[in-house]
Write a protein that holds these residues in place. Structure first.
Motif, PDB file in Angstrom:
ATOM      1  N   SER A  25       1.487 -14.646 -12.026  1.00 37.60           N
ATOM      2  CA  SER A  25       0.777 -15.652 -12.178  1.00 37.60           C
ATOM      3  C   SER A  25      -0.814 -15.273 -11.322  1.00 37.60           C
ATOM      4  N   ASP A  26      -1.103 -15.708 -10.191  1.00 37.68           N
ATOM      5  CA  ASP A  26      -1.711 -15.345  -9.218  1.00 37.68           C
ATOM      6  C   ASP A  26      -2.028 -15.362  -7.823  1.00 37.68           C
ATOM      7  N   ARG A  27      -0.075 -15.150  -8.063  1.00 41.66           N
ATOM      8  CA  ARG A  27       0.364 -15.024  -6.739  1.00 41.66           C
ATOM      9  C   ARG A  27       1.708 -14.401  -6.095  1.00 41.66           C
ATOM     10  N   ILE A  28       2.026 -14.480  -7.503  1.00 42.09           N
ATOM     11  CA  ILE A  28       4.105 -13.886  -6.554  1.00 42.09           C
ATOM     12  C   ILE A  28       3.354 -12.182  -7.289  1.00 42.09           C
ATOM     13  N   TYR A  29       4.069 -11.527  -6.342  1.00 40.50           N
ATOM     14  CA  TYR A  29       3.643 -10.278  -7.081  1.00 40.50           C
ATOM     15  C   TYR A  29       5.799  -9.487  -6.434  1.00 40.50           C
ATOM     16  N   GLY A  30       6.009  -8.152  -7.398  1.00 43.71           N
ATOM     17  CA  GLY A  30       7.177  -7.993  -7.768  1.00 43.71           C
ATOM     18  C   GLY A  30       7.523  -6.558  -7.632  1.00 43.71           C
ATOM     19  N   LEU A  31       7.848  -5.344  -6.564  1.00 41.34           N
ATOM     20  CA  LEU A  31       7.883  -4.902  -5.953  1.00 41.34           C
ATOM     21  C   LEU A  31       9.322  -4.326  -6.561  1.00 41.34           C
ATOM     22  N   GLN A  32       9.651  -2.756  -7.339  1.00 41.70           N
ATOM     23  CA  GLN A  32      10.726  -2.360  -6.683  1.00 41.70           C
ATOM     24  C   GLN A  32      11.502  -1.103  -6.430  1.00 41.70           C
ATOM     25  N   PHE A  33       9.855  -1.013  -5.482  1.00 39.75           N
ATOM     26  CA  PHE A  33       9.953   0.477  -4.008  1.00 39.75           C
ATOM     27  C   PHE A  33       9.221  -0.761  -2.898  1.00 39.75           C
ATOM     28  N   HIS A  34       9.307   0.630  -2.003  1.00 41.40           N
ATOM     29  CA  HIS A  34       9.459   0.498  -0.621  1.00 41.40           C
ATOM     30  C   HIS A  34       8.213   0.829   0.124  1.00 41.40           C
ATOM     31  N   PRO A  35       6.697  -0.150  -0.092  1.00 35.08           N
ATOM     32  CA  PRO A  35       5.164   0.720   0.459  1.00 35.08           C
ATOM     33  C   PRO A  35       5.149   0.600   2.084  1.00 35.08           C
ATOM     34  N   GLU A  36       6.150   0.051   2.415  1.00 37.05           N
ATOM     35  CA  GLU A  36       6.319  -0.679   3.723  1.00 37.05           C
ATOM     36  C   GLU A  36       7.243   0.869   4.779  1.00 37.05           C
ATOM     37  N   ILE A  37       7.996   1.800   3.924  1.00 38.01           N
ATOM     38  CA  ILE A  37       8.728   2.816   4.738  1.00 38.01           C
ATOM     39  C   ILE A  37       8.092   3.695   5.261  1.00 38.01           C
ATOM     40  N   THR A  38       9.386   3.587   6.457  1.00 33.97           N
ATOM     41  CA  THR A  38       8.319   5.000   7.452  1.00 33.97           C
ATOM     42  C   THR A  38       9.701   5.818   7.437  1.00 33.97           C
ATOM     43  N   ARG A  39       9.286   7.280   8.152  1.00 33.71           N
ATOM     44  CA  ARG A  39      10.099   8.106   8.426  1.00 33.71           C
ATOM     45  C   ARG A  39      11.372   8.056   8.615  1.00 33.71           C
ATOM     46  N   ASP A  40      10.988   7.027  10.037  1.00 34.01           N
ATOM     47  CA  ASP A  40      12.677   6.490  10.223  1.00 34.01           C
ATOM     48  C   ASP A  40      13.672   5.940  10.020  1.00 34.01           C
ATOM     49  N   ALA A  76      -0.382   4.185   2.278  1.00 29.45           N
ATOM     50  CA  ALA A  76       0.162   3.720   2.840  1.00 29.45           C
ATOM     51  C   ALA A  76      -1.808   2.570   2.554  1.00 29.45           C
ATOM     52  N   GLN A  77      -2.315   3.544   2.451  1.00 33.68           N
ATOM     53  CA  GLN A  77      -4.227   3.198   1.700  1.00 33.68           C
ATOM     54  C   GLN A  77      -3.963   2.199   0.844  1.00 33.68           C
ATOM     55  N   TRP A  78      -2.787   2.238   0.046  1.00 32.74           N
ATOM     56  CA  TRP A  78      -2.608   1.410  -1.189  1.00 32.74           C
ATOM     57  C   TRP A  78      -2.565   0.312  -1.151  1.00 32.74           C
ATOM     58  N   LEU A  79      -1.341   0.177  -0.049  1.00 37.74           N
ATOM     59  CA  LEU A  79      -0.355  -1.325   0.630  1.00 37.74           C
ATOM     60  C   LEU A  79      -1.546  -1.814   1.608  1.00 37.74           C
ATOM     61  N   ASN A  80      -2.435  -1.131   2.344  1.00 35.26           N
ATOM     62  CA  ASN A  80      -3.582  -1.842   3.219  1.00 35.26           C
ATOM     63  C   ASN A  80      -4.387  -2.514   2.493  1.00 35.26           C
ATOM     64  N   GLN A  81      -5.179  -1.571   1.406  1.00 37.22           N
ATOM     65  CA  GLN A  81      -6.376  -2.099   0.183  1.00 37.22           C
ATOM     66  C   GLN A  81      -5.697  -3.815  -0.435  1.00 37.22           C
ATOM     67  N   PHE A  82      -4.592  -3.814  -0.942  1.00 37.66           N
ATOM     68  CA  PHE A  82      -3.602  -4.645  -1.803  1.00 37.66           C
ATOM     69  C   PHE A  82      -3.645  -5.425  -0.852  1.00 37.66           C
ATOM     70  N   LEU A  83      -2.428  -5.960   0.575  1.00 40.05           N
ATOM     71  CA  LEU A  83      -2.867  -7.016   1.387  1.00 40.05           C
ATOM     72  C   LEU A  83      -4.405  -6.984   1.809  1.00 40.05           C
ATOM     73  N   ASP A  84      -6.044  -6.228   1.815  1.00 39.44           N
ATOM     74  CA  ASP A  84      -6.400  -7.085   1.925  1.00 39.44           C
ATOM     75  C   ASP A  84      -6.830  -8.060   1.207  1.00 39.44           C
ATOM     76  N   ASN A  85      -6.748  -7.461  -0.313  1.00 34.58           N
ATOM     77  CA  ASN A  85      -7.297  -8.108  -1.229  1.00 34.58           C
ATOM     78  C   ASN A  85      -6.662  -9.363  -1.577  1.00 34.58           C
ATOM     79  N   TRP A  86      -5.576  -9.076  -1.277  1.00 31.66           N
ATOM     80  CA  TRP A  86      -4.614 -11.139  -1.496  1.00 31.66           C
ATOM     81  C   TRP A  86      -4.777 -11.703  -1.058  1.00 31.66           C
ATOM     82  N   LEU A  87      -5.192 -11.085   0.017  1.00 33.83           N
ATOM     83  CA  LEU A  87      -5.655 -12.148   1.164  1.00 33.83           C
ATOM     84  C   LEU A  87      -6.780 -12.451   0.955  1.00 33.83           C
ATOM     85  N   GLU A  88      -8.096 -12.072   0.707  1.00 30.36           N
ATOM     86  CA  GLU A  88      -9.203 -12.352   0.425  1.00 30.36           C
ATOM     87  C   GLU A  88      -9.140 -13.400  -0.576  1.00 30.36           C
TER      88      GLU A  88
END
Length: 96
Positions: A25-40, A76-88
């Motif tokens: 639909s226009d609200r639900i996204y599913g991801l197999q990967f973790h774009p938020e992951i850090t080295r730690d 990180a750039q992709w995730l920030n753009q994705f979240l910005d677009n989703w929120l906007e």
């Protein structure tokens, strides 16, 4: 991996796990990967759950760290753009 839900639009595919991301639909996204992951997080996960590195298709700890170093900026750039677009887009509502 996971099966694509009926009616979902595939957004990303991979060779080991074909279904990597989808939109439903226009609200639900599913991801197999973790774009938020850090080295730690990689260091913690590969220490606390080292046995997972032995599973079929798993990459070595060194490979995970190398790939993170290599791709984390672009992800990180992709995730920030994705979240910005989703929120906007207005489909997200904090009142839900």
């Amino acid at each position: 991996g996971f099966e694509m839900p009926v009616g979902a639009v595939p957004l990303a595919r991979g060779s080991v796990f074909p279904n990597q991301a989808f939109r439903y639909s226009d609200r639900i996204y599913g991801l197999q990967f973790h774009p938020e992951i850090t080295r730690d997080m990689i260091e913690l996960w590969t220490t606390k759950a080292a046995e997972q590195l032995e599973l079929p298709g798993a990459h070595s700890r060194d490979r995970l760290l190398y790939d993170h170093e290599r791709y984390s900026g672009a992800i990180a750039q992709w995730l920030n753009q994705f979240l910005d677009n989703w929120l906007e887009s207005g489909v997200y509502s904090s009142a839900a």
